[in-house]
Structures are given as structure tokens and as C-alpha cells.
Design an enzyme around this catalytic site. Structure first.
Site: not given
Length: 338
Positions: A30-35, A37, A145, A51
């Protein structure tokens, strides 16, 4: 933030590293705003969710601090219900953080696919999550969260993940009303209003998580974040579909006033005590033997079958990529989040 679920594994791209620290990277989960995985495997064949922070030029200025904070929290809080931290390379050219890899489904995904949990399963889920929150708070931290996508169901039970915005319990404040970094509908009213957020904020989020698990509905609805936040502060939650026997504890968790919410240990006690009374009381009164406790949904039924499929797919991915002679021992656990 993106929550990654297995067994979906994308091949490494040209700009992905082949290795981070002791981990050979097998693919992108997966990928997100921070980088990104990655699914990593060490020399002994043990898996990890690795990560990696984005390249410096692509980072938001706050990303390195949040990444470091998550690594610090992961080292300071350990125990059942939390993915173990396995290592990090915060000073490396490409900072990384490795934790247990959890083959499973987020609570969001599980409810979407298999429907709301039964009352008994919600009680077991809530008791375990409450116990995990108690451990987090005992370490002097607040998660801030907790939400269905940060709860991962595995064959071994639920895990709480993603400590990216966790903070020490003392002196917790936000930058202003409406600026809470947590997810609208799960952030407590005081968090939405920019006030001090302590452990009771996590209890509010737990109540919202249990309402979703039991009723399949978001207790403060969806739509524009500002509208959800307004309802969180000023309106009562929508608890349609929540079994009547659970309304008391869920409503207590969702109290607007943080001083009126129970502590996690009290939430666990109420869920366990009420479950025991419902199961054992009538049988004892009639002099009949007690029924054997049922297995929770993550241990039996369609959800358990899917979780086993996820774990088997991870094993196949590691087995097919491992070099000859690599031991078969693995450290496996659920989904990674960002």
C-alpha cells in the site's frame, strides 16, 4: 491515511528500494501520504510490514516528526492487541519502521463485507480493545485516532494500529476548533473543539467503534467533515441497530462530557459482566450445565475463513520469494496503516 489489507501485493516499482535495513522487500502492500508500506522478509524468513517515508522533496514538513513519533510510541507500548515493533532506521537515507505484519481485515472492511457483528462478538471485541487502550494509557499515551480502519481483525483477535498522531497524555492540546487530526465522527467533542484531549477521548472513539461494529452505521453520520463534527458536538449519536443490551455501555462511552465517560477497565468489566450474566444466569438458576463459550467471528464462520485465506496468501508470497534453504519460521500478524 491508507490502510493496507492483504493478500494484495503489488510488484516493486523502479524507484522502490530492494532492501531496507535487514529486510528484503517482496512487494508493495500500500501507499499513502507519508510513503509506502512493503512486505519485507529478513534472513530468517520472518515477515514484517516495513513503512518507508517518502523522498525528502515529496514530504509534507510535518511528516518526519510524525514518523519519528510513531516509532517512539511503537517502542514504548507493547502487549497483546498491538503489533510489535521490530526495528527502524530513522537515520537512514530512506527512513523506515518495521512492525509485525498482520494478515487480516480492518473492522471497516469486515463489517462492509460480512455485516455487523453479533452482540457477543461486539462484547468480545470491545473488551479486548478496552484492555488494549488501558495498556496504552498506562504507558502515559493517548492514541487519538481509534476508528474502525485502525482496528485489524486477525485469527488471533483484534489489533489497534497506527500511532502516528498519538501523544503523551499530559498537556494535550490541538491548534484550534475544527482542526483535530483524528477522523470526524470518532474524534471526541473536546478534540473537535481544540481542547485538551486525554484518555477519555479514546473511550469516546471506542464507543463510536462499537456502535459501528454492532449497527453497521456511523454514529454521527457521514458527509462533509464540518457537518459530522457539528453533530458530534451538538447532537446525540445514531445508535440504530445497536442491540438494546449494549446501549448502556456504548452511550456511556459517547457522553459529551469527558468526565462522565467510563475508564477502559470499567468498559471491559461491564462488557464481560453483562455477557456472563446473559450466558450463565438462566442456566445456573435452572440447575443446567452452562453452554460452552462460542468462538468469536474471527475464529469461526465466513470471516474466519477469509482471515485464514489472507494468512495463507502471505505465506505463499513469502514461500515463493524466499531463496532455497530459508527457514520457514515467520513473524506474521495483520494489516499496515498509514
Amino acid at each position: 491515511m491508507v490502510v493496507i489489507e492483504n493478500p494484495f501485493l503489488a510488484p516493486l516499482a523502479g524507484d522502490d528500494p530492494a532492501r531496507l535495513g535487514p529486510y528484503r522487500l517482496l512487494g508493495v502492500v500500500g501507499a499513502g501520504g507519508m510513503g509506502k508500506v512493503y512486505l519485507g522478509v529478513d534472513a530468517e524468513g520472518r515477515t514484517a510490514a516495513v513503512k518507508a517515508l517518502r523522498a525528502t522533496g515529496d514530504q509534507d514538513p510535518g511528516m518526519p516528526a510524525r514518523f519519528r513519533r510513531e516509532a517512539e510510541v511503537a517502542r514504548s507500548v507493547r502487549g497483546p492487541g498491538m503489533a510489535a515493533a521490530l526495528g527502524h532506521g530513522l537515520g537512514d537515507q530512506r527512513p523506515w519502521l518495521a512492525s509485525e505484519f498482520l494478515p487480516g481485515l480492518t473492522l471497516t472492511r469486515a463489517v462492509d463485507r460480512f455485516g455487523p457483528l453479533t452482540e457477543a462478538d461486539v462484547r468480545e471485541l470491545g473488551a479486548r480493545l478496552a484492555r488494549t487502550l488501558a495498556r496504552i494509557h498506562a504507558a502515559g499515551l493517548v492514541h487519538r485516532d481509534l476508528k474502525p480502519s485502525n482496528v485489524v481483525l486477525t485469527r488471533g483477535g483484534p489489533y489497534v494500529i497506527d500511532f502516528g498522531i498519538a501523544r503523551p497524555e499530559h498537556g494535550m492540546t490541538l491548534t484550534g476548533a475544527g482542526s483535530a487530526p483524528a477522523t470526524p465522527g470518532f474524534a471526541a467533542p473536546e478534540q473537535v473543539l481544540g481542547r485538551r484531549t486525554g484518555p477519555s477521548g479514546d473511550v469516546f472513539a471506542l464507543g463510536a467503534v462499537l456502535a459501528f461494529a454492532a449497527g453497521g452505521r456511523l454514529p454521527f453520520g457521514d458527509g462533509h467533515p464540518a457537518a459530522v463534527q457539528f453533530r458530534t458536538v451538538h447532537e446525540e449519536p445514531d445508535l440504530e441497530g445497536v442491540p438494546s443490551a449494549l446501549l448502556g455501555v456504548v452511550t456511556a462511552c459517547l457522553a459529551k462530557d469527558p468526565a462522565e465517560r467510563p475508564e477502559p477497565h470499567e468498559v471491559e468489566r461491564r462488557l464481560r459482566a453483562e455477557e456472563g450474566a446473559a450466558r450463565g444466569g438462566p442456566w445456573r438458576a435452572a440447575g443446567l450445565p452452562r453452554l460452552r463459550p462460542r468462538r468469536p467471528a474471527w475464529r469461526s464462520g465466513p470471516l474466519a475463513v477469509e482471515l485464514a485465506r489472507c494468512a495463507a496468501a502471505v505465506d505463499r508470497a513469502v514461500g515463493s520469494a524466499a531463496p532455497e534453504g530459508t527457514p520457514a519460521r515467520r513473524r506474521v500478524s495483520a494489516a499496515a496503516a498509514w
